[in-house]
Design a protein around this motif. Structure first.
Motif, PDB file in Angstrom:
ATOM      1  N   PHE A 237       9.048  11.528 -16.159  1.00 36.69           N
ATOM      2  CA  PHE A 237       9.914  11.996 -15.077  1.00 36.69           C
ATOM      3  C   PHE A 237       9.877  10.970 -13.950  1.00 36.69           C
ATOM      4  CE2 PHE A 237      10.303  14.453 -11.061  1.00 36.69           C
ATOM      5  CZ  PHE A 237      11.623  14.843 -11.224  1.00 36.69           C
ATOM      6  N   LEU A 238      11.039  10.659 -13.416  1.00 37.29           N
ATOM      7  CA  LEU A 238      11.122   9.686 -12.345  1.00 37.29           C
ATOM      8  C   LEU A 238      11.174  10.417 -11.005  1.00 37.29           C
ATOM      9  CD1 LEU A 238      11.228   6.592 -12.264  1.00 37.29           C
ATOM     10  CD2 LEU A 238      13.693   6.778 -11.981  1.00 37.29           C
ATOM     11  N   MET A 239      10.101  10.238 -10.235  1.00 37.52           N
ATOM     12  CA  MET A 239      10.079  10.836  -8.891  1.00 37.52           C
ATOM     13  C   MET A 239      10.805   9.863  -7.956  1.00 37.52           C
ATOM     14  SD  MET A 239       6.163  12.270  -8.603  1.00 37.52           S
ATOM     15  CE  MET A 239       6.341  12.748  -6.884  1.00 37.52           C
ATOM     16  N   GLU A 240      12.037  10.206  -7.634  1.00 36.48           N
ATOM     17  CA  GLU A 240      12.841   9.291  -6.811  1.00 36.48           C
ATOM     18  C   GLU A 240      12.944   9.747  -5.358  1.00 36.48           C
ATOM     19  OE1 GLU A 240      16.341   7.411  -9.346  1.00 36.48           O
ATOM     20  OE2 GLU A 240      16.202   9.580  -9.635  1.00 36.48           O
ATOM     21  N   ALA A 241      12.431  10.957  -5.102  1.00 32.27           N
ATOM     22  CA  ALA A 241      12.582  11.498  -3.749  1.00 32.27           C
ATOM     23  C   ALA A 241      11.276  11.427  -2.965  1.00 32.27           C
ATOM     24  CB  ALA A 241      13.066  12.945  -3.825  1.00 32.27           C
ATOM     25  N   GLY A 242      10.426  10.493  -3.325  1.00 26.79           N
ATOM     26  CA  GLY A 242       9.213  10.271  -2.546  1.00 26.79           C
ATOM     27  C   GLY A 242       7.958  10.781  -3.227  1.00 26.79           C
ATOM     28  N   VAL A 243       6.830  10.164  -2.825  1.00 26.72           N
ATOM     29  CA  VAL A 243       5.535  10.542  -3.403  1.00 26.72           C
ATOM     30  C   VAL A 243       4.605  11.113  -2.338  1.00 26.72           C
ATOM     31  CG1 VAL A 243       5.630   8.938  -5.343  1.00 26.72           C
ATOM     32  CG2 VAL A 243       4.688   8.156  -3.166  1.00 26.72           C
ATOM     33  N   SER A 244       5.116  11.267  -1.116  1.00 27.01           N
ATOM     34  CA  SER A 244       4.278  11.879  -0.071  1.00 27.01           C
ATOM     35  C   SER A 244       5.125  12.792   0.805  1.00 27.01           C
ATOM     36  CB  SER A 244       3.635  10.809   0.801  1.00 27.01           C
ATOM     37  OG  SER A 244       4.627  10.090   1.469  1.00 27.01           O
TER      38      SER A 244
ATOM     39  N   TRP B 205       0.858  -1.185   0.000  1.00 29.71           N
ATOM     40  CA  TRP B 205       0.000   0.000   0.000  1.00 29.71           C
ATOM     41  C   TRP B 205       0.898   1.240   0.000  1.00 29.71           C
ATOM     42  CZ3 TRP B 205      -5.529   0.149   0.892  1.00 29.71           C
ATOM     43  CH2 TRP B 205      -6.106  -1.127   0.964  1.00 29.71           C
ATOM     44  N   ILE B 206       0.467   2.253  -0.729  1.00 31.53           N
ATOM     45  CA  ILE B 206       1.294   3.459  -0.835  1.00 31.53           C
ATOM     46  C   ILE B 206       0.450   4.703  -0.552  1.00 31.53           C
ATOM     47  CG2 ILE B 206       2.569   4.942  -2.484  1.00 31.53           C
ATOM     48  CD1 ILE B 206       4.206   2.557  -1.715  1.00 31.53           C
ATOM     49  N   ARG B 207       1.051   5.616   0.217  1.00 30.71           N
ATOM     50  CA  ARG B 207       0.374   6.896   0.485  1.00 30.71           C
ATOM     51  C   ARG B 207       0.953   7.940  -0.463  1.00 30.71           C
ATOM     52  NH1 ARG B 207       0.210  11.090   4.548  1.00 30.71           N
ATOM     53  NH2 ARG B 207       2.347  10.631   5.115  1.00 30.71           N
ATOM     54  N   VAL B 208       0.073   8.553  -1.234  1.00 29.81           N
ATOM     55  CA  VAL B 208       0.513   9.540  -2.235  1.00 29.81           C
ATOM     56  C   VAL B 208      -0.047  10.907  -1.864  1.00 29.81           C
ATOM     57  CG1 VAL B 208       0.657  10.047  -4.710  1.00 29.81           C
ATOM     58  CG2 VAL B 208       0.192   7.747  -3.954  1.00 29.81           C
ATOM     59  N   SER B 209       0.809  11.922  -1.884  1.00 30.16           N
ATOM     60  CA  SER B 209       0.291  13.269  -1.630  1.00 30.16           C
ATOM     61  C   SER B 209       0.986  14.324  -2.483  1.00 30.16           C
ATOM     62  CB  SER B 209       0.427  13.621  -0.149  1.00 30.16           C
ATOM     63  OG  SER B 209       1.776  13.659   0.215  1.00 30.16           O
ATOM     64  N   ARG B 210       1.816  13.898  -3.419  1.00 26.92           N
ATOM     65  CA  ARG B 210       2.373  14.896  -4.328  1.00 26.92           C
ATOM     66  C   ARG B 210       2.773  14.286  -5.661  1.00 26.92           C
ATOM     67  NH1 ARG B 210       8.277  16.759  -2.110  1.00 26.92           N
ATOM     68  NH2 ARG B 210       8.780  14.903  -0.920  1.00 26.92           N
ATOM     69  N   VAL B 211       2.796  15.168  -6.655  1.00 28.37           N
ATOM     70  CA  VAL B 211       3.162  14.761  -8.006  1.00 28.37           C
ATOM     71  C   VAL B 211       4.065  15.851  -8.591  1.00 28.37           C
ATOM     72  CG1 VAL B 211       1.023  15.748  -8.980  1.00 28.37           C
ATOM     73  CG2 VAL B 211       2.286  14.040 -10.273  1.00 28.37           C
ATOM     74  N   VAL B 212       5.074  15.428  -9.323  1.00 30.96           N
ATOM     75  CA  VAL B 212       6.001  16.383  -9.947  1.00 30.96           C
ATOM     76  C   VAL B 212       6.006  16.129 -11.457  1.00 30.96           C
ATOM     77  CG1 VAL B 212       8.390  17.209 -10.062  1.00 30.96           C
ATOM     78  CG2 VAL B 212       7.439  16.476  -7.876  1.00 30.96           C
ATOM     79  N   LEU B 213       5.756  17.182 -12.215  1.00 36.65           N
ATOM     80  CA  LEU B 213       5.716  17.079 -13.686  1.00 36.65           C
ATOM     81  C   LEU B 213       6.736  18.044 -14.286  1.00 36.65           C
ATOM     82  CD1 LEU B 213       1.922  17.115 -14.509  1.00 36.65           C
ATOM     83  CD2 LEU B 213       3.541  15.572 -15.567  1.00 36.65           C
ATOM     84  N   PRO B 214       7.659  17.549 -15.118  1.00 35.83           N
ATOM     85  CA  PRO B 214       8.567  18.485 -15.783  1.00 35.83           C
ATOM     86  C   PRO B 214       7.836  19.243 -16.897  1.00 35.83           C
ATOM     87  CG  PRO B 214       8.977  16.263 -16.536  1.00 35.83           C
ATOM     88  CD  PRO B 214       7.899  16.163 -15.505  1.00 35.83           C
ATOM     89  N   GLU B 215       8.398  20.380 -17.311  1.00 35.59           N
ATOM     90  CA  GLU B 215       7.663  21.217 -18.276  1.00 35.59           C
ATOM     91  C   GLU B 215       7.443  20.514 -19.613  1.00 35.59           C
ATOM     92  OE1 GLU B 215       9.469  24.941 -19.326  1.00 35.59           O
ATOM     93  OE2 GLU B 215      11.449  24.059 -19.611  1.00 35.59           O
ATOM     94  N   ASP B 216       8.331  19.579 -19.961  1.00 31.67           N
ATOM     95  CA  ASP B 216       8.138  18.908 -21.254  1.00 31.67           C
ATOM     96  C   ASP B 216       7.048  17.833 -21.196  1.00 31.67           C
ATOM     97  OD1 ASP B 216       9.514  16.994 -19.828  1.00 31.67           O
ATOM     98  OD2 ASP B 216      10.843  16.431 -21.454  1.00 31.67           O
ATOM     99  N   GLN B 217       6.493  17.592 -20.005  1.00 36.34           N
ATOM    100  CA  GLN B 217       5.391  16.624 -19.883  1.00 36.34           C
ATOM    101  C   GLN B 217       4.055  17.334 -19.706  1.00 36.34           C
ATOM    102  OE1 GLN B 217       5.562  13.245 -20.115  1.00 36.34           O
ATOM    103  NE2 GLN B 217       7.715  13.444 -20.633  1.00 36.34           N
ATOM    104  N   ILE B 218       4.064  18.656 -19.842  1.00 35.25           N
ATOM    105  CA  ILE B 218       2.824  19.401 -19.638  1.00 35.25           C
ATOM    106  C   ILE B 218       2.193  19.696 -21.003  1.00 35.25           C
ATOM    107  CG2 ILE B 218       1.904  21.636 -18.861  1.00 35.25           C
ATOM    108  CD1 ILE B 218       3.931  21.499 -16.559  1.00 35.25           C
ATOM    109  N   TYR B 219       1.019  19.117 -21.225  1.00 36.74           N
ATOM    110  CA  TYR B 219       0.279  19.354 -22.471  1.00 36.74           C
ATOM    111  C   TYR B 219      -0.991  20.110 -22.092  1.00 36.74           C
ATOM    112  CZ  TYR B 219       3.253  15.556 -24.235  1.00 36.74           C
ATOM    113  OH  TYR B 219       4.306  14.760 -24.592  1.00 36.74           O
ATOM    114  N   LEU B 220      -0.931  21.409 -22.231  1.00 31.44           N
ATOM    115  CA  LEU B 220      -2.069  22.233 -21.805  1.00 31.44           C
ATOM    116  C   LEU B 220      -3.120  22.320 -22.902  1.00 31.44           C
ATOM    117  CD1 LEU B 220      -0.839  25.416 -19.916  1.00 31.44           C
ATOM    118  CD2 LEU B 220      -1.929  23.386 -19.001  1.00 31.44           C
TER     119      LEU B 220
END
Lengths: 281, 244
Positions: free
Chosen positions: B237-244, B160-175
């Motif tokens: 993008f690889l979030m390696e420093a945690g997801v919460s 089970w994983i607790r998630v409370s944040r997400v990080v998106l680099p600018e090249d992954q943003i499709y507005l």
């Protein structure tokens, strides 16, 4: 006409083919090295320095080919090598520092401990890197002064790159009256830091009561900022903290010193203020 | 407020006033945001003005290249996919469409920007930070300030994983835009504090169109190669420093 037929002097047709082949192969190898090296290090090394490195390698390959050709032509190059060796020693001794600077320059360009635009301190010189050349590094000091430092010195003295890491911690020491409520002080400072665009949300700021003296509290504030915005942040965050404290009615203690007037010889002079709660006698 | 406009044009909303008038043969652009005024004279064979949301990195370029959103935590069972709707800060981009080219006229940071560090002070990245509520459907947003992110979170880890944040680099943003800014992203959790995040180049709802993209324009200008060409795959993008 066979391959062994002598065509020019002692050179046979085979010798001429080998020499021509060596020249062509050497030029092709030198070109290939130049092209691949340019691809490999383009973007990592500045254009002018890149050209110098490529030319040095290109001519090194051509020189090696020349020695192969001399051997094919049965030219005795041992004398040339001895003379070259002596010349090398003489030039080496005469240009020790130049060679040292060149080697240091190659290291700086390839290893990249600093890059153009970085904010650095080299020895006693602080400022921004303007250029990294083969022999020297140019720093523009905070006052805008052009400072050229030999690369050997850049490499052998203490080099601090302030922007090598993305974040930098700002530290403030602020004095408050001992009557102030530390909880309120902490809340006001934290709220000012959170509102500031320069202070990072993470790592979280810290507000520590670091000293209690007879009449004041010394509070140390740590907050993090983008390393490239350090100087703007340093002043802007402090201004935000001051504005927050002012709005909250928290004042900074004035310097206190007790001046007493008495009969000569009976306690006249300047004294340290009494401890809180105690009246001056 | 987003759309294509022909001068003379004026709009006032939420403390922001924009106008474009023809004065003495030149177009005069005016912006007033909470007392901060910007005025520009434009000399072009003007045909249209485009106003649309842009990625929240442009008002202060060079500071952050990643968007970090913090939201109320959600604990996800292994193998389960959860879809949440978050809000994220946007900036308002004003573009002028001349006879031959489209040029950025103004970038308006309606929200006061806040930044953070994702990762360690040694190897982390500076992010444009935003706090968001966690919603089950598209939340109401003030289009000038916020957009909507539809985030599909898949827990591919064995626990089970607790998630409370997400990080998106600018090249992954499709507005995409259609009254408000919207984007889609996927987050695949692969370890107790590791996740891969990818933007999805699709509109959130029918009728939305792709927003005029500042990131692509910048990259073409700097590197000479467009990174957001249709069909071109880009690494997440690889979030390696945690997801919460």
């Amino acid at each position: 006409m066979s391959l062994g037929t002598q065509v020019i002097g002692n050179l046979s047709l085979w010798d001429i083919i080998v020499i021509a082949g060596t020249i062509v192969i050497a030029i092709v190898i030198a070109k290939l090295i130049s092209i691949n090296l340019r691809r490999a290090i383009a973007g990592k090394v500045q254009g002018r320095n890149l050209e110098i490195i490529i030319k040095i390698l290109y001519w090194a390959v051509i020189l090696a080919a020349a020695f192969i050709i001399f051997a094919q032509m049965e030219v005795d190059v041992s004398g040339l090598l001895i003379a070259g060796g002596f010349l090398g020693i003489v030039i080496g001794i005469a240009s020790q520092s130049v060679v040292g600077n060149v080697l240091a320059g190659i290291f700086l360009i390839s290893e990249r401990p600093i890059a153009i635009g970085d904010e650095v301190r080299v020895g006693d010189t602080e400022g921004y890197i303007e250029d990294i050349r083969i022999l020297s590094t140019v720093i523009r000091t905070y006052s805008g002064i052009y400072t050229r430092i030999p690369n050997e010195q850049v490499l052998t003295t203490t080099l601090t790159n302030y922007v090598a890491h993305p974040a930098w911690r700002v530290e403030y020491n602020i004095k408050f009256s001992q009557r102030e409520d530390m909880k309120k002080v902490r809340e006001v400072i934290l709220s000012a830091i959170h509102a500031s665009r320069y202070a990072l949300v993470r790592p979280e700021p810290e507000i520590l009561l670091s000293e209690i003296t007879e009449d004041r509290l010394l509070v140390t504030v740590y907050c993090w900022t983008h390393s490239r915005l350090y100087w703007q942040a340093r002043y802007a965050v402090l201004e935000d903290i001051q504005a927050g404290l002012f709005r909250a009615g928290i004042e900074f203690p004035p310097s206190r010193r007790l001046v007493s007037f008495a009969t000569e010889g009976k306690g006249a002079g300047i004294h340290e203020p009494p401890a809180p709660g105690k009246e001056a006698s | 407020m987003f759309g294509e406009f022909t001068p003379p044009w004026q709009v006032e909303r939420g403390g922001l006033s924009l106008s474009l008038d023809l004065q003495e043969g030149h177009y005069q652009y005016r912006r007033d945001l909470a007392g901060v005024k910007v005025e520009r004279s434009i000399s072009v064979g003007l045909s249209r003005l485009l106003v649309n949301p842009v990625e929240p990195f442009n008002a202060a370029p060079g500071i952050a290249t990643h968007l970090e959103l913090e939201f109320p935590s959600l604990t996800i069972e292994p193998g389960v996919i959860e879809t949440v709707f978050l809000t994220f800060p946007v900036e308002v981009g004003v573009f002028v469409e001349g006879l031959r080219e489209t040029e950025v006229l103004d970038i308006i940071p309606v929200q006061r920007p806040k930044y953070s560090l994702y990762g360690s002070p040694r190897k982390g990245v500076i992010t444009r930070f935003g706090r968001s509520g966690r919603h089950r459907d598209v939340p109401p947003v003030e289009g000038m300030r916020e957009g909507v992110l539809k985030l599909a979170i898949r827990n591919s880890f064995s626990d089970w994983i607790r998630v409370s944040r997400v990080v998106l680099p600018e090249d992954q943003i499709y507005l995409y835009t259609g009254g408000y800014a919207a984007m889609l992203a996927m987050m695949r959790i692969t370890g107790s504090c590791v996740a891969e995040v990818m933007g999805v180049d699709r509109p959130l709802a029918g009728g939305m169109r792709r927003a005029h993209d500042l990131f692509t324009a910048r990259r073409i200008h700097r590197l000479g190669a467009p990174p957001k060409l249709p069909g071109m795959e880009r690494k997440g993008f690889l979030m390696e420093a945690g997801v919460s």
